[in-house]
Design a protein around this motif. Sequence first.
Motif, short mmCIF file in Angstrom:
data_model
loop_
_atom_site.label_atom_id
_atom_site.label_comp_id
_atom_site.label_asym_id
_atom_site.label_seq_id
_atom_site.Cartn_x
_atom_site.Cartn_y
_atom_site.Cartn_z
N GLN A 91 0.85 -1.20 0.00
CA GLN A 91 0.00 0.00 0.00
C GLN A 91 0.88 1.25 0.00
N THR A 92 0.32 2.34 -0.47
CA THR A 92 1.02 3.61 -0.37
C THR A 92 0.35 4.48 0.69
N TRP A 93 1.04 5.55 1.07
CA TRP A 93 0.58 6.40 2.18
C TRP A 93 -0.34 7.48 1.62
N GLU A 94 -1.48 7.04 1.11
CA GLU A 94 -2.32 7.86 0.26
C GLU A 94 -3.20 8.87 1.00
N TYR A 95 -3.41 8.67 2.29
CA TYR A 95 -4.19 9.63 3.08
C TYR A 95 -3.19 10.66 3.61
N MET A 96 -3.08 11.75 2.90
CA MET A 96 -1.97 12.69 3.08
C MET A 96 -2.36 13.88 3.95
N TYR A 97 -1.36 14.45 4.61
CA TYR A 97 -1.58 15.69 5.35
C TYR A 97 -0.34 16.56 5.31
N ALA A 98 -0.58 17.86 5.32
CA ALA A 98 0.50 18.85 5.39
C ALA A 98 0.58 19.37 6.81
N LEU A 99 1.82 19.62 7.26
CA LEU A 99 2.05 20.07 8.63
C LEU A 99 2.61 21.49 8.66
N THR A 100 2.27 22.20 9.70
CA THR A 100 2.86 23.51 9.96
C THR A 100 3.29 23.55 11.42
N GLY A 101 4.15 24.49 11.76
CA GLY A 101 4.63 24.61 13.14
C GLY A 101 5.39 23.40 13.62
N VAL A 102 6.09 22.73 12.69
CA VAL A 102 6.81 21.50 13.04
C VAL A 102 8.00 21.82 13.94
N ARG A 103 8.16 21.02 14.98
CA ARG A 103 9.31 21.20 15.87
C ARG A 103 9.79 19.87 16.41
N GLY A 104 11.08 19.77 16.61
CA GLY A 104 11.66 18.59 17.21
C GLY A 104 11.48 18.61 18.71
N ILE A 105 11.22 17.44 19.29
CA ILE A 105 11.07 17.30 20.73
C ILE A 105 11.81 16.04 21.17
N ASP A 106 11.87 15.80 22.45
CA ASP A 106 12.53 14.60 22.95
C ASP A 106 11.78 14.12 24.19
N PHE A 107 10.74 13.31 23.96
CA PHE A 107 9.94 12.74 25.04
C PHE A 107 10.20 11.24 25.08
N PRO A 108 11.11 10.75 25.91
CA PRO A 108 11.31 9.30 26.02
C PRO A 108 10.01 8.60 26.40
N MET A 109 9.82 7.39 25.87
CA MET A 109 8.57 6.68 26.14
C MET A 109 8.39 6.39 27.62
N GLU A 110 9.48 6.23 28.36
CA GLU A 110 9.34 6.02 29.80
C GLU A 110 8.65 7.21 30.45
N GLU A 111 9.00 8.40 29.99
CA GLU A 111 8.38 9.62 30.52
C GLU A 111 6.91 9.70 30.11
N ILE A 112 6.62 9.35 28.85
CA ILE A 112 5.24 9.38 28.36
C ILE A 112 4.37 8.41 29.15
N ARG A 113 4.87 7.21 29.37
CA ARG A 113 4.10 6.22 30.11
C ARG A 113 3.78 6.71 31.52
N SER A 114 4.75 7.36 32.14
CA SER A 114 4.53 7.87 33.49
C SER A 114 3.53 9.02 33.50
N LEU A 115 3.69 9.95 32.58
CA LEU A 115 2.81 11.12 32.53
C LEU A 115 1.37 10.75 32.22
N LEU A 116 1.20 9.78 31.32
CA LEU A 116 -0.14 9.43 30.86
C LEU A 116 -0.70 8.20 31.58
N SER A 117 0.03 7.70 32.56
CA SER A 117 -0.39 6.52 33.33
C SER A 117 -0.65 5.32 32.42
N TRP A 118 0.22 5.16 31.42
CA TRP A 118 0.13 4.00 30.54
C TRP A 118 0.76 2.79 31.22
N LYS A 119 0.44 1.60 30.73
CA LYS A 119 1.07 0.39 31.22
C LYS A 119 2.56 0.41 30.91
N PRO A 120 3.38 -0.29 31.72
CA PRO A 120 4.84 -0.19 31.62
C PRO A 120 5.44 -0.45 30.24
#
Length: 334
Positions: free
Chosen positions: A115-144
Amino acid sequence: MTVFAQPASLKRPAVREHYEDTILNPVDLVNHADLLDAQVLQSLRDLFPSERAQLWGVTPGVGEANLPQIRKMRAGDVVFFSGNKRLYLVGTVALTWHNPALAHRLWGVDEKTDQTWEYMYALTGVRGIDFPMEEIRSLLSWKPKRNVQGFVALHETDGAILTDLVGFDDSAQGSPPPGPKDPSPPPFGPSDAAAAAQRRAEQGPLKKALLPGAEGECALCGRTLPRAFLVAAHIKKRAACSEEERWDLNNVAMLACLLGCDSLFEHGFVTVEEGGLLAVSPVAAGAPAVAKYIDEHLAGKSIAWWSTEREKYYAWHRSHTFQRGALTPDQVNT
């Protein structure tokens, strides 16, 4: 506004190539006008006067499994890219459209699904971030061991936490206006009430520690101002702080003025580098009034409030909130 998670591991050669071709290097719309619907092309030109846009797409998925999620996406929604055990990119959806031919030209086909990535979107305000998944799991109370397994709209609460952490302002992202106000809003739940009480408990000692008198100095611009024009601004977002960090009153926050500095720091237009030098986001140049304020009050400043004890909090702000451009794959992979 809906917040989406977009899996895109840059360890996969094909994904890395697509990222370099259409995110790091915005797509020249003129070169692909022959495959764009006239209305879509005009909308893109209106949104991107330079006629260059950062593009991404989603495949239909096996058995069209991705379509229910894709159909939720609208201009003004926010997308977090996930891969390499972290969230590494965030941007706002400017436009969505369906175009198999253009997707095939830009990205080819997925070898696993053909398949191709046919459902397309354009982005604005793009920025690099660095959220390790360990931090995301803790912040969002996800399973380990939970990860972002597929393209998905996040739960409203999870999305609100993430957008707050990167300083996104819902009203500025093109989201539709809210509906009629509910005359009988639901009361705080127990966790909300506890969190509100905890914030109130912290705020008194925090502001007293930073501002014992009637006047104080903004940590960013250095102006001495009356108490009413200064706030105790968390350097690292409160929601991301551990209990110990929240009570590190002398280091986790700083005085910031309400004349502009607090909002600029909160939304990532400025940050503080290791050593104390103030850094300005390149996106500030796109907002003349913001750029003028920074030039007059902040440019070239060395922030006396910076210290080695506070550096870990400023480092968090630089990697999570500061508006820098898309990271290179090598920066994400480190």
